[in-house]
Design a protein around this motif. Structure first.
Motif, PDB file in Angstrom:
ATOM      1  N   PRO A 101      24.484 -11.852 -20.651  1.00 51.87           N
ATOM      2  CA  PRO A 101      25.456 -12.836 -19.422  1.00 51.87           C
ATOM      3  C   PRO A 101      26.269 -13.299 -20.134  1.00 51.87           C
ATOM      4  O   PRO A 101      26.042 -14.354 -20.034  1.00 51.87           O
ATOM      5  CB  PRO A 101      24.104 -12.905 -19.014  1.00 51.87           C
ATOM      6  N   PRO A 135      13.651  -6.230 -19.879  1.00 49.40           N
ATOM      7  CA  PRO A 135      12.360  -5.295 -20.285  1.00 49.40           C
ATOM      8  C   PRO A 135      11.362  -5.818 -21.827  1.00 49.40           C
ATOM      9  O   PRO A 135      11.594  -6.192 -22.137  1.00 49.40           O
ATOM     10  CB  PRO A 135      13.611  -4.341 -20.967  1.00 49.40           C
ATOM     11  N   ASN A 159      27.991  -1.644 -14.423  1.00 50.43           N
ATOM     12  CA  ASN A 159      27.252  -2.766 -15.408  1.00 50.43           C
ATOM     13  C   ASN A 159      27.888  -3.695 -16.671  1.00 50.43           C
ATOM     14  O   ASN A 159      27.473  -4.450 -17.149  1.00 50.43           O
ATOM     15  CB  ASN A 159      25.592  -1.878 -16.329  1.00 50.43           C
ATOM     16  N   PHE A 160      29.368  -2.862 -16.791  1.00 49.80           N
ATOM     17  CA  PHE A 160      30.105  -3.092 -17.303  1.00 49.80           C
ATOM     18  C   PHE A 160      31.275  -4.005 -16.576  1.00 49.80           C
ATOM     19  O   PHE A 160      32.274  -4.554 -16.869  1.00 49.80           O
ATOM     20  CB  PHE A 160      31.028  -1.991 -18.258  1.00 49.80           C
ATOM     21  N   SER A 202      12.939 -14.866 -24.651  1.00 50.86           N
ATOM     22  CA  SER A 202      13.891 -16.017 -26.017  1.00 50.86           C
ATOM     23  C   SER A 202      15.674 -15.943 -26.091  1.00 50.86           C
ATOM     24  O   SER A 202      16.208 -15.014 -25.796  1.00 50.86           O
ATOM     25  CB  SER A 202      13.842 -14.919 -27.552  1.00 50.86           C
ATOM     26  N   ARG A 203      16.152 -17.451 -26.547  1.00 52.65           N
ATOM     27  CA  ARG A 203      17.567 -17.427 -26.455  1.00 52.65           C
ATOM     28  C   ARG A 203      18.196 -18.538 -27.673  1.00 52.65           C
ATOM     29  O   ARG A 203      16.990 -19.804 -27.931  1.00 52.65           O
ATOM     30  CB  ARG A 203      17.983 -17.575 -24.935  1.00 52.65           C
ATOM     31  N   ASN A 206      19.661  -4.624 -14.781  1.00 54.64           N
ATOM     32  CA  ASN A 206      20.925  -4.182 -15.007  1.00 54.64           C
ATOM     33  C   ASN A 206      21.996  -4.690 -13.851  1.00 54.64           C
ATOM     34  O   ASN A 206      23.278  -5.097 -13.544  1.00 54.64           O
ATOM     35  CB  ASN A 206      22.146  -3.253 -16.399  1.00 54.64           C
ATOM     36  N   LYS A 254      15.421  -3.854 -25.007  1.00 59.43           N
ATOM     37  CA  LYS A 254      17.283  -4.282 -24.341  1.00 59.43           C
ATOM     38  C   LYS A 254      17.927  -3.107 -25.123  1.00 59.43           C
ATOM     39  O   LYS A 254      19.791  -3.781 -25.330  1.00 59.43           O
ATOM     40  CB  LYS A 254      17.156  -6.177 -24.718  1.00 59.43           C
ATOM     41  N   ARG A 255      17.576  -2.795 -26.268  1.00 53.03           N
ATOM     42  CA  ARG A 255      18.273  -1.741 -26.909  1.00 53.03           C
ATOM     43  C   ARG A 255      18.619  -1.021 -26.595  1.00 53.03           C
ATOM     44  O   ARG A 255      19.378   0.427 -26.378  1.00 53.03           O
ATOM     45  CB  ARG A 255      17.651  -1.977 -28.175  1.00 53.03           C
ATOM     46  N   ASP A 256      18.083  -0.392 -25.325  1.00 52.57           N
ATOM     47  CA  ASP A 256      17.946   0.693 -24.429  1.00 52.57           C
ATOM     48  C   ASP A 256      19.420   1.432 -24.353  1.00 52.57           C
ATOM     49  O   ASP A 256      20.343   0.385 -23.721  1.00 52.57           O
ATOM     50  CB  ASP A 256      17.038   0.476 -23.028  1.00 52.57           C
ATOM     51  N   ASP A 260      22.400 -14.545 -25.594  1.00 57.48           N
ATOM     52  CA  ASP A 260      21.209 -13.747 -25.582  1.00 57.48           C
ATOM     53  C   ASP A 260      21.564 -11.998 -26.641  1.00 57.48           C
ATOM     54  O   ASP A 260      20.845 -11.410 -26.549  1.00 57.48           O
ATOM     55  CB  ASP A 260      20.890 -13.072 -24.513  1.00 57.48           C
ATOM     56  N   THR A 273      31.005  -5.524 -25.853  1.00 54.73           N
ATOM     57  CA  THR A 273      32.837  -4.320 -25.303  1.00 54.73           C
ATOM     58  C   THR A 273      32.146  -3.057 -25.756  1.00 54.73           C
ATOM     59  O   THR A 273      32.448  -2.862 -27.308  1.00 54.73           O
ATOM     60  CB  THR A 273      33.926  -4.985 -25.175  1.00 54.73           C
ATOM     61  N   PRO A 274      31.402  -2.117 -25.170  1.00 55.78           N
ATOM     62  CA  PRO A 274      31.387  -0.868 -25.882  1.00 55.78           C
ATOM     63  C   PRO A 274      33.039  -0.273 -26.866  1.00 55.78           C
ATOM     64  O   PRO A 274      34.004   0.367 -25.697  1.00 55.78           O
ATOM     65  CB  PRO A 274      30.821   0.231 -25.114  1.00 55.78           C
ATOM     66  N   GLY A 334      31.493   4.787 -24.098  1.00 55.51           N
ATOM     67  CA  GLY A 334      32.470   3.834 -23.534  1.00 55.51           C
ATOM     68  C   GLY A 334      31.479   3.230 -22.601  1.00 55.51           C
ATOM     69  O   GLY A 334      30.394   2.987 -22.565  1.00 55.51           O
ATOM     70  N   LYS A 335      32.318   2.454 -21.523  1.00 56.56           N
ATOM     71  CA  LYS A 335      32.299   1.834 -20.563  1.00 56.56           C
ATOM     72  C   LYS A 335      31.398   2.847 -19.197  1.00 56.56           C
ATOM     73  O   LYS A 335      31.506   2.729 -18.548  1.00 56.56           O
ATOM     74  CB  LYS A 335      32.940   0.986 -20.405  1.00 56.56           C
ATOM     75  N   HIS A 361      21.809  -4.634 -25.936  1.00 53.77           N
ATOM     76  CA  HIS A 361      23.420  -3.821 -25.300  1.00 53.77           C
ATOM     77  C   HIS A 361      23.186  -5.194 -24.973  1.00 53.77           C
ATOM     78  O   HIS A 361      22.739  -5.280 -24.429  1.00 53.77           O
ATOM     79  CB  HIS A 361      21.651  -2.751 -24.099  1.00 53.77           C
ATOM     80  N   PRO A 362      25.138  -4.528 -24.873  1.00 51.23           N
ATOM     81  CA  PRO A 362      25.733  -5.830 -23.851  1.00 51.23           C
ATOM     82  C   PRO A 362      24.900  -5.594 -21.702  1.00 51.23           C
ATOM     83  O   PRO A 362      25.385  -6.868 -21.905  1.00 51.23           O
ATOM     84  CB  PRO A 362      27.092  -5.111 -24.251  1.00 51.23           C
ATOM     85  N   ASN A 363      24.624  -4.716 -21.292  1.00 52.56           N
ATOM     86  CA  ASN A 363      24.516  -4.815 -19.949  1.00 52.56           C
ATOM     87  C   ASN A 363      23.271  -6.377 -20.305  1.00 52.56           C
ATOM     88  O   ASN A 363      22.874  -6.733 -18.798  1.00 52.56           O
ATOM     89  CB  ASN A 363      23.946  -3.493 -19.576  1.00 52.56           C
ATOM     90  N   PHE A 364      22.469  -6.467 -21.294  1.00 55.87           N
ATOM     91  CA  PHE A 364      21.131  -7.534 -20.864  1.00 55.87           C
ATOM     92  C   PHE A 364      21.946  -8.587 -21.683  1.00 55.87           C
ATOM     93  O   PHE A 364      21.048  -9.497 -22.240  1.00 55.87           O
ATOM     94  CB  PHE A 364      20.734  -6.912 -21.603  1.00 55.87           C
ATOM     95  N   ALA A 390      22.676 -14.503 -13.335  1.00 58.20           N
ATOM     96  CA  ALA A 390      23.074 -14.831 -13.304  1.00 58.20           C
ATOM     97  C   ALA A 390      24.045 -15.297 -12.590  1.00 58.20           C
ATOM     98  O   ALA A 390      25.533 -15.821 -12.952  1.00 58.20           O
ATOM     99  CB  ALA A 390      23.706 -15.119 -14.905  1.00 58.20           C
TER     100      ALA A 390
END
Lengths: 391, 391, 391
Positions: free
Chosen positions: C99, A147, B96-97, A171-172, A96, C42-44, C110, C146-147, B41-42, C94-97, A101
């Motif tokens: 882009p 990950p 990360n946000f 994958s995408r 992260n 990626k769900r972490d 993604d 966005t969380p 949240g963020k 997770h949004p952090n993964f 990108a």
């Protein structure tokens, strides 16, 4: 074979754990496995599996695509020997914090501090851009910053091997669907480890892949005066910097602030029956080195990458067995070096890393490399090869 | 001097902790330190160190480059006074946000809600792009979105100071290797805090840096009718919006939906012996304010930034002592305002923030600023200065 | 009405919790709520609220903008029925993964693996670029990555409804300040759930919004032979691929490796008094389906999106009620389909998803759709409508 889950695809991270030799099973004396979740700084959230086979301890990072961050060799005499390098970043870096990108295409560098890094799977090499100057393929791809969704530690009582297995998907929707499955393991007491990778096209459509193993060495193994040994068939400098460094392509020269990276592309000889070849990096003094063994059928290209900047700027030499050359994706595609994969097709790759501790092991490794060379004169070009190097 | 690890470079985050005054040591009555990891949240994953010196409580964020999120002043009469501003984002925001690499170059705004934000280290100012229109330098740089790899809370019994020290690296292989080391501290009972920063070029090669302290105030301190006081030597509006606002450059005007930011660039007078200068922001009524004290030798530029949008859109005034002006990096480089650093060279900077609680303190601060002005007539340009403002 | 905090704006994530039917209150027999923080891959770090109303269990993701990841229907006969689809990525991601700021504009893909995804709030649709080719609006916007800063589980004893409420802000200084407030709930024992959204312009300045509900179905509901039913008023293919697929626009055709997505834009008839309309996706065999009910006054556009690639590549059909068509933002703005919001103005939207389990329910739903169609002949264009489809 006993397994300990590290990342389960359903239930997730199994949590920190210490598996002492008693718990591993018979024949594992002196060995251990330790799982941690790191915190703080850019490493926050990185899971690390430390595998210790009694001789070598190596750190596998599920969070970073199951790369190997560092290794540490226990020596009979003297201090433990760290294998790896000191990048300007303090890793291991959580993906992260790696802006792969970033419009520049080189954000990947922010996470680059490992001993053993895979570059791929869809692409690797220099960044590529479309006709608008917009990034299409970032430097060295995504796999090292993806990950694993699944990882296990294991001890194989029959083979007396200890290590980690796991999988990472790159994958995408509408694009590549590639899976890396790996086993990173070592025999008990061995001063090295072996990586067995399989890359699978999960799609019902044809796909393609690129793969390069960026294996990196700094002090104390790679310091000025260290040298590379390889059974070279053909060699060319990547560009002008390397062309000027050609007479000393196999030498790790003095720390040179302000110098640019010097990169050599080559094809190697291998044992005719097995396609196996070996390359080595030997520390000054000749009593310490490291050897990589791999198949030229699986990995037909070999790259030597030398960063000769000062230690604090990341003095390092990379030994890089590869499916392709690290040019922009479109150049490699045009040259036919992107590997095609039929639907559900897999390709396997194996790299063995061995620390050469002591003059006897160094001498033996060099003799084996000489035997593969077998007196054949290398074809060394003075200029970049236009088929090998993107303009 | 007693230290409590918050982030250890090896073992990582030391975990949540409460350090009451009894544990701090003698002379710390009424003080405390509290460390939390925020969730949800963020802000998920942001570490916060709340330092309370008995009078002022301020929140240092190791996760956000050791910036200061908010402060809270205990007042003898009335409610506690929050110092900071209400940005449209609910911070503190985890890096990360914050898409600092967004092609627009302004993704940094998503994390911007702090009282005290450093802009740097390699660059700050407006985003910069290459000839393809591709981002080269994002707005205000990376340091505020880079986590500290090391942080400690401390109490110094001799000096009776309480605070946080720590380090943040902004490094990339082949590019800048800069380290920020900071001490953010307050004397026990003081209605303010002091930031002492050192920026070091870790490289064996020449480097460069930019730094701007974006110190931001909203209600109740900065509301319409508040005003800025500064010993101005030279001043110019950044662009047309500010040129139109020139007669009221030092006034925080009415909330004005649809207005654009109004920015003034200036050089200040300072005490001849010490190079120290002071600027203040005074709330309407004149019984409340804030003062920044810094050295014009260290920070030769000062910027006043006014966002006059409505409160819900982030009405705020920024007081910004700086090494350079917040133009695109290439413009500042051309104008010689990028600070060069020899290999291993360090530069130090100090900013003192003091809340002026009560008419007496406000009056005294304004008198000191007047004394520095010492009747010298400011040189105020009506138009943007082409040497100061990028076209 | 009883609430259980999941994400509190101040204290953050309330932690994992299990709320059995006994704790929910009277009338909640067989129901439960479970809150987890997922780990690994990626769900972490993704928080998941599983709401089970005794018949349907559905997973709400505060971390992903309060979308719905999957649902599971308990059936009297046979196995539980999963509602959702299998994307090539293993989510929830997770949004952090994700882009979303990738220069290509399609990094959003993604993270795309949910049953119920909101596309918005500032923009949705195909990516948009400026005159430099630089991304201005990424595919489908930011809200799904966005969380939520606030979320609660609830049980309403009076209405006998169980679900989640929460809020997500999509705000940037100097740009949009939009808030999504949602209630996602189901009556006890109901084979479906209802989403009530309110989007508010938090700014004192005029704003705008776009919103599209991307509701996605794969096996076993959507497999080759499934079909779409909708009371079509006007329909046009988005582009050439869909034009070629026009005769079978309402059919989920065979898995077709190498096929491109087929997308149809339409306006629907609705009940005159209520503006409500229904669309359905019916599995082959006619004994299983799903229905969406929504207001054409709130959501005047409806899109059918068919990805006919093989199952392993993400065979899926999306039913998409929307405020606008999913073209680049600038095209929608030019066509007047970006919804304007006065300062502090809100707009509300409601979508009801119902699983049609058994032939009787399927037949009844189709009859209701027929009744809305009421024999009116759809106006179906053979070619893309230049007012509807960006060139």
């Amino acid at each position: 074979m006993t397994h300990w889950p590290v990342i389960d695809p359903q239930s997730g991270f199994a949590g920190p754990q210490e598996i002492p030799s008693e718990s591993l099973g018979s024949g594992a004396a002196g060995s251990s496995i330790s799982v941690e979740r790191l915190t703080g700084g850019k490493r926050d959230g990185v899971d690390r599996v430390r595998v210790n086979n009694g001789r070598l301890s190596f750190d596998v990072l599920p969070t970073r695509g199951l790369g190997v961050h560092r290794a540490m060799l226990r020596r009979d005499v003297g201090d433990d020997l760290p294998i790896g390098w000191q990048a300007p970043v303090r890793g291991p870096v959580h993906p992260n914090f790696v802006p792969v990108a970033e419009p520049s295409g080189i954000g990947w560098l922010d996470g680059f501090d490992e001993l053993f890094v895979r570059c791929g799977l869809n692409s690797n090499g220099a960044p590529d851009f479309d006709e608008h100057g917009r990034l299409t393929h970032g430097l060295h791809g995504k796999i090292a910053n993806t990950p694993a969704h699944e990882a296990q530690a294991f001890f194989d009582e029959r083979e007396k091997r200890i290590g980690v297995t796991g999988s990472v998907d790159e994958s995408r929707l509408f694009f590549s669907k590639l899976r890396l499955s790996t086993e990173i393991s070592a025999a008990i007491g061995e001063p090295g480890f072996r990586v067995r990778d399989t890359v699978t096209n999960l799609s019902a459509e044809p796909g393609s892949m690129q793969l390069l193993y960026h294996v990196n060495f700094g002090a104390p193994l790679c310091v000025p005066g260290a040298r590379v040994a390889a059974p070279v068939k053909k060699l060319a400098p990547r560009g002008d910097v390397a062309a000027a460094d050609l007479p000393t392509w196999d030498q790790c020269g003095p720390e040179t602030p302000g110098s640019a990276e010097s990169v050599f592309f080559m094809q190697l000889h291998s044992e005719p029956e097995t396609d196996l070849t070996s390359v080595a990096l030997i520390a000054p003094g000749g009593d310490l080195g490291v050897r990589l063994t791999f198949s030229t059928a699986q990995l037909p290209w070999f790259i030597v990458w030398k960063n000769r900047q000062a230690a604090e700027d990341g003095y390092v030499t990379g030994l890089e067995p590869a499916v392709n050359l690290p040019n922009p994706h479109s150049f490699e595609r045009a040259k036919g070096r992107v590997a095609e994969l039929a639907p559900q097709e897999s390709r396997s790759f194996e790299v063995h890393l061995e620390v050469l501790d002591g003059t006897a092991r160094v001498t033996a490794a060099l003799a084996e490399i000489d035997a593969i060379q077998d007196g054949q004169v290398p074809d060394i070009r003075n200029e970049p090869n236009p088929d090998w190097s993107a303009p």
